[in-house]
Design a protein around this motif. Structure first.
Motif, PDB file in Angstrom:
ATOM      1  N   VAL A  37       0.846  -1.191   0.000  1.00 30.39           N
ATOM      2  CA  VAL A  37       0.000   0.000   0.000  1.00 30.39           C
ATOM      3  C   VAL A  37       0.882   1.242   0.000  1.00 30.39           C
ATOM      4  O   VAL A  37       1.757   1.391   0.859  1.00 30.39           O
ATOM      5  CB  VAL A  37      -0.923   0.032   1.236  1.00 30.39           C
ATOM      6  CG1 VAL A  37      -1.781   1.302   1.228  1.00 30.39           C
ATOM      7  CG2 VAL A  37      -1.795  -1.218   1.293  1.00 30.39           C
ATOM      8  N   VAL A  38       0.663   2.118  -0.964  1.00 25.06           N
ATOM      9  CA  VAL A  38       1.403   3.382  -1.040  1.00 25.06           C
ATOM     10  C   VAL A  38       0.413   4.513  -0.784  1.00 25.06           C
ATOM     11  O   VAL A  38      -0.588   4.632  -1.485  1.00 25.06           O
ATOM     12  CB  VAL A  38       2.062   3.573  -2.423  1.00 25.06           C
ATOM     13  CG1 VAL A  38       2.797   4.913  -2.474  1.00 25.06           C
ATOM     14  CG2 VAL A  38       3.017   2.423  -2.723  1.00 25.06           C
ATOM     15  N   ARG A  39       0.699   5.314   0.229  1.00 23.78           N
ATOM     16  CA  ARG A  39      -0.184   6.434   0.586  1.00 23.78           C
ATOM     17  C   ARG A  39       0.350   7.726  -0.019  1.00 23.78           C
ATOM     18  O   ARG A  39       1.470   8.140   0.284  1.00 23.78           O
ATOM     19  CB  ARG A  39      -0.294   6.567   2.100  1.00 23.78           C
ATOM     20  CG  ARG A  39      -1.118   7.768   2.554  1.00 23.78           C
ATOM     21  CD  ARG A  39      -1.237   7.828   4.062  1.00 23.78           C
ATOM     22  NE  ARG A  39      -2.160   6.812   4.549  1.00 23.78           N
ATOM     23  CZ  ARG A  39      -3.480   6.967   4.599  1.00 23.78           C
ATOM     24  NH1 ARG A  39      -4.028   8.108   4.161  1.00 23.78           N
ATOM     25  NH2 ARG A  39      -4.252   6.011   5.053  1.00 23.78           N
ATOM     26  N   LEU A  40      -0.462   8.366  -0.865  1.00 24.13           N
ATOM     27  CA  LEU A  40      -0.102   9.639  -1.482  1.00 24.13           C
ATOM     28  C   LEU A  40      -1.028  10.708  -0.912  1.00 24.13           C
ATOM     29  O   LEU A  40      -2.152  10.885  -1.365  1.00 24.13           O
ATOM     30  CB  LEU A  40      -0.240   9.555  -3.004  1.00 24.13           C
ATOM     31  CG  LEU A  40       0.563   8.446  -3.683  1.00 24.13           C
ATOM     32  CD1 LEU A  40       0.381   8.511  -5.195  1.00 24.13           C
ATOM     33  CD2 LEU A  40       2.037   8.520  -3.316  1.00 24.13           C
ATOM     34  N   ASN A  41      -0.537  11.402   0.106  1.00 24.72           N
ATOM     35  CA  ASN A  41      -1.351  12.360   0.832  1.00 24.72           C
ATOM     36  C   ASN A  41      -0.692  13.735   0.833  1.00 24.72           C
ATOM     37  O   ASN A  41       0.457  13.868   1.245  1.00 24.72           O
ATOM     38  CB  ASN A  41      -1.537  11.881   2.279  1.00 24.72           C
ATOM     39  CG  ASN A  41      -2.402  12.825   3.086  1.00 24.72           C
ATOM     40  OD1 ASN A  41      -3.617  12.832   2.943  1.00 24.72           O
ATOM     41  ND2 ASN A  41      -1.787  13.652   3.912  1.00 24.72           N
ATOM     42  N   GLY A  42      -1.406  14.749   0.350  1.00 24.21           N
ATOM     43  CA  GLY A  42      -0.887  16.100   0.409  1.00 24.21           C
ATOM     44  C   GLY A  42      -0.977  16.844  -0.902  1.00 24.21           C
ATOM     45  O   GLY A  42      -1.490  16.339  -1.911  1.00 24.21           O
ATOM     46  N   VAL A  43      -0.459  18.053  -0.876  1.00 21.43           N
ATOM     47  CA  VAL A  43      -0.424  18.911  -2.054  1.00 21.43           C
ATOM     48  C   VAL A  43       0.711  18.459  -2.967  1.00 21.43           C
ATOM     49  O   VAL A  43       1.770  18.033  -2.508  1.00 21.43           O
ATOM     50  CB  VAL A  43      -0.233  20.386  -1.628  1.00 21.43           C
ATOM     51  CG1 VAL A  43       0.035  21.274  -2.829  1.00 21.43           C
ATOM     52  CG2 VAL A  43      -1.465  20.868  -0.870  1.00 21.43           C
ATOM     53  N   ILE A  44       0.491  18.542  -4.269  1.00 25.02           N
ATOM     54  CA  ILE A  44       1.483  18.108  -5.255  1.00 25.02           C
ATOM     55  C   ILE A  44       2.363  19.292  -5.631  1.00 25.02           C
ATOM     56  O   ILE A  44       1.873  20.300  -6.152  1.00 25.02           O
ATOM     57  CB  ILE A  44       0.783  17.545  -6.508  1.00 25.02           C
ATOM     58  CG1 ILE A  44      -0.198  16.432  -6.108  1.00 25.02           C
ATOM     59  CG2 ILE A  44       1.811  17.023  -7.513  1.00 25.02           C
ATOM     60  CD1 ILE A  44      -1.215  16.097  -7.179  1.00 25.02           C
ATOM     61  N   ALA A  45       3.635  19.203  -5.328  1.00 22.90           N
ATOM     62  CA  ALA A  45       4.558  20.310  -5.590  1.00 22.90           C
ATOM     63  C   ALA A  45       5.969  19.773  -5.712  1.00 22.90           C
ATOM     64  O   ALA A  45       6.304  18.727  -5.152  1.00 22.90           O
ATOM     65  CB  ALA A  45       4.490  21.355  -4.472  1.00 22.90           C
ATOM     66  N   ALA A  46       6.806  20.500  -6.435  1.00 22.68           N
ATOM     67  CA  ALA A  46       8.167  20.033  -6.698  1.00 22.68           C
ATOM     68  C   ALA A  46       9.100  20.216  -5.513  1.00 22.68           C
ATOM     69  O   ALA A  46      10.152  19.577  -5.455  1.00 22.68           O
ATOM     70  CB  ALA A  46       8.743  20.765  -7.916  1.00 22.68           C
ATOM     71  N   PRO A 104      10.521   6.389  -5.446  1.00 25.12           N
ATOM     72  CA  PRO A 104      11.119   5.246  -4.732  1.00 25.12           C
ATOM     73  C   PRO A 104      10.082   4.377  -4.022  1.00 25.12           C
ATOM     74  O   PRO A 104      10.248   3.155  -3.941  1.00 25.12           O
ATOM     75  CB  PRO A 104      12.057   5.926  -3.727  1.00 25.12           C
ATOM     76  CG  PRO A 104      12.383   7.245  -4.337  1.00 25.12           C
ATOM     77  CD  PRO A 104      11.121   7.668  -5.027  1.00 25.12           C
ATOM     78  N   LEU A 105       9.019   4.985  -3.490  1.00 25.35           N
ATOM     79  CA  LEU A 105       7.988   4.202  -2.808  1.00 25.35           C
ATOM     80  C   LEU A 105       7.254   3.311  -3.802  1.00 25.35           C
ATOM     81  O   LEU A 105       6.983   2.132  -3.522  1.00 25.35           O
ATOM     82  CB  LEU A 105       6.981   5.143  -2.124  1.00 25.35           C
ATOM     83  CG  LEU A 105       7.532   6.132  -1.101  1.00 25.35           C
ATOM     84  CD1 LEU A 105       6.394   6.947  -0.491  1.00 25.35           C
ATOM     85  CD2 LEU A 105       8.298   5.406  -0.004  1.00 25.35           C
ATOM     86  N   LEU A 106       6.923   3.858  -4.957  1.00 25.24           N
ATOM     87  CA  LEU A 106       6.255   3.063  -5.988  1.00 25.24           C
ATOM     88  C   LEU A 106       7.145   1.912  -6.448  1.00 25.24           C
ATOM     89  O   LEU A 106       6.672   0.783  -6.622  1.00 25.24           O
ATOM     90  CB  LEU A 106       5.886   3.953  -7.178  1.00 25.24           C
ATOM     91  CG  LEU A 106       4.821   5.032  -6.918  1.00 25.24           C
ATOM     92  CD1 LEU A 106       4.698   5.945  -8.136  1.00 25.24           C
ATOM     93  CD2 LEU A 106       3.472   4.402  -6.581  1.00 25.24           C
ATOM     94  N   ILE A 115       4.046   0.898   2.444  1.00 21.65           N
ATOM     95  CA  ILE A 115       5.371   1.264   1.955  1.00 21.65           C
ATOM     96  C   ILE A 115       5.647   2.706   2.383  1.00 21.65           C
ATOM     97  O   ILE A 115       5.019   3.637   1.877  1.00 21.65           O
ATOM     98  CB  ILE A 115       5.463   1.134   0.422  1.00 21.65           C
ATOM     99  CG1 ILE A 115       4.993  -0.254  -0.021  1.00 21.65           C
ATOM    100  CG2 ILE A 115       6.881   1.417  -0.048  1.00 21.65           C
ATOM    101  CD1 ILE A 115       5.815  -1.397   0.511  1.00 21.65           C
ATOM    102  N   GLU A 116       6.567   2.870   3.315  1.00 24.12           N
ATOM    103  CA  GLU A 116       6.853   4.194   3.865  1.00 24.12           C
ATOM    104  C   GLU A 116       8.261   4.643   3.494  1.00 24.12           C
ATOM    105  O   GLU A 116       9.129   3.810   3.186  1.00 24.12           O
ATOM    106  CB  GLU A 116       6.714   4.176   5.384  1.00 24.12           C
ATOM    107  CG  GLU A 116       5.321   3.811   5.863  1.00 24.12           C
ATOM    108  CD  GLU A 116       5.221   3.805   7.373  1.00 24.12           C
ATOM    109  OE1 GLU A 116       4.667   4.767   7.930  1.00 24.12           O
ATOM    110  OE2 GLU A 116       5.722   2.841   7.994  1.00 24.12           O
TER     111      GLU A 116
END
Length: 281
Positions: free
Chosen positions: A22-31, A45-47, A240-241
């Protein structure tokens, strides 16, 4: 404790339940590299670690994002698809509070999108915002001095009067990005969208219940119930952290830039709050 021992013994002798990364994608998308931001440098790397789990029949990705950078959104979504195609693994995306704008761009990288009935989905559009301070500096008796090489170098300078050609240039740029977004959604949701383009691609957002009717998602549900139904009651979820350095110092809120770093963090927090607040979150 007894349950943990049984699970450990099961894993040791290969009798444990199916393991789903499980990959958690939480938050604002920014560089930028501030904690809590989503970008390809942090997420890639998590993916990779998740898709490298060869025995896993599927990858679960949790998306909870109001959007952000269109470039980082596309890069993350593309990395999900590239890894899925390379490994042949099925990707199930679970939406929590929101998969909106760039968050939805990422979500459609999965093979399925499953959301809570109250989740927010959609917002397939592009937005650019700023401020104008021309009258303010005039009242303060301030003169703005700008020297450029190239007539368009000071486009939309907030301290100079707005020019019609600058606004048109920005509008054309936004349309280009919007078309990239639209093409991505049409490709990934081919045959599933049930409404015309002038309804789906307006930048509007909906509850997941309405999103299901429009074909923006595939089902209403949640991570645990869905995976237990598909892979058995003994399914094991492996979160996956990010890896932490063995000897890492706690972050105390002061960057190498001193007070400027604190100011940057405050501004970033305000920007993040503004993105979430667009959806009442």
């Amino acid at each position: 404790m007894a349950g943990r021992i049984r699970n450990w013994i099961g894993k040791l002798f290969g009798r444990g339940g199916t393991v789903i990364p499980v990959v958690r994608l939480n938050g604002v998308i920014a560089a930028d590299t501030r904690p809590g931001r989503l970008n390809i440098a942090a997420v890639g790397p998590l993916l990779k670690r998740a898709f490298d789990m060869k025995a896993a029949p599927a990858i679960a990705i949790i998306v909870n994002s109001p959007g952000g950078s269109p470039v980082q959104s596309r890069l993350i979504s593309k990395r999900i698809r590239d890894l899925a195609d390379e490994t042949g693994k099925h990707v199930i995306v679970f939406v929590e509070d929101a998969a909106a704008s760039g968050g939805y761009f990422i979500a459609v990288g999965g093979d399925e999108i499953i959301a809570d009935p109250s989740s927010i989905v959609g917002s397939i559009g592009v937005i650019s915002a700023g401020f104008g301070f021309v009258e303010a500096i005039e009242k303060l008796g301030i003169t703005r001095r700008v020297y450029t090489a190239g007539k368009s170098k000071s486009t939309l300078d907030p301290f100079m009067p707005e020019k019609a050609e600058d606004v048109q240039r920005l509008s054309d740029f936004a349309l280009d990005i919007h078309h990239v977004f639209i093409d991505h959604v049409k490709t990934r949701r081919q045959g599933k969208l049930t409404a015309p383009d002038d309804e789906i691609f307006t930048g509007q957002w909906w509850s997941a219940l309405r999103g299901l009717e429009l074909g923006l998602i595939d089902a209403i549900g949640d991570l645990h119930e869905t995976l237990r139904t598909r892979y058995g009651a003994d399914v094991q979820l492996k979160l996956i952290e990010p890896k932490r350095p063995l000897l890492s110092l706690p972050r105390i809120g002061i960057s190498a830039g001193g007070a400027g770093g604190i100011t940057g963090d405050v501004i970033a927090s305000v920007e993040d709050r503004a993105l979430w607040s667009r959806f009442g979150l």
